[in-house]
Design a protein around this motif. Structure first.
Motif, PDB file in Angstrom:
ATOM      1  N   SER A   1      40.037  12.187  -6.091  1.00 58.40           N
ATOM      2  CA  SER A   1      39.638  12.221  -4.684  1.00 58.40           C
ATOM      3  C   SER A   1      38.405  13.089  -4.475  1.00 58.40           C
ATOM      4  O   SER A   1      38.237  14.120  -5.144  1.00 58.40           O
ATOM      5  CB  SER A   1      40.783  12.763  -3.823  1.00 58.40           C
ATOM      6  OG  SER A   1      41.943  11.973  -3.947  1.00 58.40           O
ATOM      7  N   ALA A   2      37.566  12.661  -3.536  1.00 59.62           N
ATOM      8  CA  ALA A   2      36.382  13.431  -3.169  1.00 59.62           C
ATOM      9  C   ALA A   2      36.584  14.056  -1.795  1.00 59.62           C
ATOM     10  O   ALA A   2      37.428  13.626  -1.008  1.00 59.62           O
ATOM     11  CB  ALA A   2      35.149  12.535  -3.159  1.00 59.62           C
ATOM     12  N   VAL A   3      35.799  15.083  -1.518  1.00 59.24           N
ATOM     13  CA  VAL A   3      35.840  15.734  -0.216  1.00 59.24           C
ATOM     14  C   VAL A   3      34.436  16.233   0.091  1.00 59.24           C
ATOM     15  O   VAL A   3      33.679  16.603  -0.819  1.00 59.24           O
ATOM     16  CB  VAL A   3      36.869  16.892  -0.194  1.00 59.24           C
ATOM     17  CG1 VAL A   3      36.467  17.999  -1.154  1.00 59.24           C
ATOM     18  CG2 VAL A   3      37.075  17.434   1.211  1.00 59.24           C
ATOM     19  N   ALA A   4      34.069  16.246   1.365  1.00 64.29           N
ATOM     20  CA  ALA A   4      32.732  16.688   1.759  1.00 64.29           C
ATOM     21  C   ALA A   4      32.687  18.205   1.902  1.00 64.29           C
ATOM     22  O   ALA A   4      33.646  18.825   2.389  1.00 64.29           O
ATOM     23  CB  ALA A   4      32.324  16.025   3.066  1.00 64.29           C
TER      24      ALA A   4
ATOM     25  N   PHE B   1      35.641  15.367  11.405  1.00 64.57           N
ATOM     26  CA  PHE B   1      34.502  15.891  10.653  1.00 64.57           C
ATOM     27  C   PHE B   1      33.826  17.039  11.382  1.00 64.57           C
ATOM     28  O   PHE B   1      33.582  16.975  12.585  1.00 64.57           O
ATOM     29  CB  PHE B   1      33.481  14.782  10.406  1.00 64.57           C
ATOM     30  CG  PHE B   1      33.999  13.673   9.517  1.00 64.57           C
ATOM     31  CD1 PHE B   1      34.196  13.876   8.162  1.00 64.57           C
ATOM     32  CD2 PHE B   1      34.293  12.431  10.046  1.00 64.57           C
ATOM     33  CE1 PHE B   1      34.669  12.869   7.345  1.00 64.57           C
ATOM     34  CE2 PHE B   1      34.765  11.404   9.242  1.00 64.57           C
ATOM     35  CZ  PHE B   1      34.958  11.627   7.890  1.00 64.57           C
ATOM     36  N   THR B   2      33.500  18.066  10.632  1.00 61.71           N
ATOM     37  CA  THR B   2      32.769  19.193  11.196  1.00 61.71           C
ATOM     38  C   THR B   2      31.260  18.982  11.081  1.00 61.71           C
ATOM     39  O   THR B   2      30.486  19.629  11.791  1.00 61.71           O
ATOM     40  CB  THR B   2      33.140  20.496  10.473  1.00 61.71           C
ATOM     41  OG1 THR B   2      32.896  20.336   9.065  1.00 61.71           O
ATOM     42  CG2 THR B   2      34.618  20.815  10.665  1.00 61.71           C
ATOM     43  N   ASN B   3      30.845  18.069  10.192  1.00 61.98           N
ATOM     44  CA  ASN B   3      29.423  17.783  10.013  1.00 61.98           C
ATOM     45  C   ASN B   3      29.040  16.557  10.825  1.00 61.98           C
ATOM     46  O   ASN B   3      29.646  15.492  10.688  1.00 61.98           O
ATOM     47  CB  ASN B   3      29.112  17.559   8.533  1.00 61.98           C
ATOM     48  CG  ASN B   3      27.623  17.500   8.264  1.00 61.98           C
ATOM     49  OD1 ASN B   3      26.963  16.546   8.659  1.00 61.98           O
ATOM     50  ND2 ASN B   3      27.085  18.510   7.602  1.00 61.98           N
ATOM     51  N   ALA B   4      28.015  16.692  11.660  1.00 61.41           N
ATOM     52  CA  ALA B   4      27.616  15.609  12.566  1.00 61.41           C
ATOM     53  C   ALA B   4      27.178  14.349  11.829  1.00 61.41           C
ATOM     54  O   ALA B   4      27.247  13.244  12.385  1.00 61.41           O
ATOM     55  CB  ALA B   4      26.491  16.089  13.476  1.00 61.41           C
ATOM     56  N   VAL B   5      26.744  14.471  10.592  1.00 58.11           N
ATOM     57  CA  VAL B   5      26.309  13.312   9.815  1.00 58.11           C
ATOM     58  C   VAL B   5      27.430  12.289   9.697  1.00 58.11           C
ATOM     59  O   VAL B   5      27.217  11.083   9.791  1.00 58.11           O
ATOM     60  CB  VAL B   5      25.828  13.749   8.415  1.00 58.11           C
ATOM     61  CG1 VAL B   5      25.568  12.542   7.526  1.00 58.11           C
ATOM     62  CG2 VAL B   5      24.571  14.603   8.528  1.00 58.11           C
TER      63      VAL B   5
END
Length: 256
Positions: free
Chosen positions: A71-74, A140-144
């Motif tokens: 699994s990946a995570v940002a 998401f905490t990142n606006a992207v």
């Protein structure tokens, strides 16, 4: 559009009947009469008993066999990668008639105004011994990752338990929820957890937890912080169903 009106409509139905049973026009899609239990009004958290059928559980495991990868995570910059905070394996689920039926069920639960195009592809996550997902939020905490091009932020989440083989540990912990007091909850919640640890849902196969990720103003609700606790023995497979605020393009969610 917010999810509040459809959800409170559902809660009214839950109060009246405490069960859901729908039949789609397609005879191949038959929804079980699952039971709904309100865990928390604010943040909105609802427990769903019997959300997945035995046939659906078997089908999900069959079509995803040998497709899992780490699994990946940002990170804080929005860059996806493997982190020690998430040590599970995951896979996207190919959309077929059975998967569409599960998607329909998730949409019906959220009311008539949530279109299919707001759903992300379903994701299965597999945890073996010692694997976990540290405390995180689904929004998401990142606006992207929450831009209009990406369908906005994640409005709501379902986490369903597809498989749990000889498992100990591996609960889903919400540290900021107030534990309910009735002992009947012990069928679904780890009642041996200290009260100050919040609520830990046990991995009961076929059941699911639903929650709303965002506040009325569209910002993320910190109280939905949660973790997949380490599996101490055995293994489990869970399923994420995420609904965005807006439309997801076909190249993100795939063809219907």
């Amino acid at each position: 559009m917010t999810i509040l009106k459809p959800i409170w409509y559902v809660l009214l139905v839950v109060t009246m009947t405490n069960a859901h049973s729908h039949h789609d026009q397609s005879s191949s899609c038959r929804h079980p009469a699952y039971q709904s239990y309100l865990v928390s009004q604010s943040p909105l958290v609802i427990y769903l008993d019997g959300f997945l059928t035995l046939d659906e559980q078997a089908h999900l495991k069959s079509i995803t066999k040998d497709t899992f990868s780490r699994s990946a995570v940002a990170d804080n910059a929005g860059v996806q990668g493997q982190r020690q905070t998430r040590t599970s394996q995951s896979t996207s689920v190919v959309r077929d008639d059975v998967v569409r039926c599960i998607e329909d069920r998730a949409l019906l639960f959220q009311g008539f105004d949530t279109p299919r195009t707001h759903l992300e592809p379903l994701q299965l996550v597999k945890y073996g011994r010692g694997e976990r997902y540290h405390f995180h939020t689904d929004w998401f905490t990142n606006a992207v990752h929450a831009s209009s091009v990406m369908g906005g932020n994640r409005q709501s989440s379902f986490f369903a338990y597809v498989s749990a083989e000889n498992i100990t540990g591996g609960g889903t912990n919400f540290p900021m929820l107030t534990p309910p007091q009735d002992t009947r909850w012990c069928a679904f919640i780890d009642c041996d957890e200290p009260w100050e640890n919040g609520v830990t849902f046990r991995p009961v196969v076929g059941n699911a937890v639903f929650w709303s990720n965002l506040l009325d103003d569209g910002t993320g609700d910190e109280r939905t912080l949660h973790a997949g606790l380490p599996v101490t023995s055995g293994s489990k497979i869970g399923m994420n169903i995420w609904t965005r605020q807006g439309h997801l393009s076909e190249n993100i969610r795939g063809k219907d």
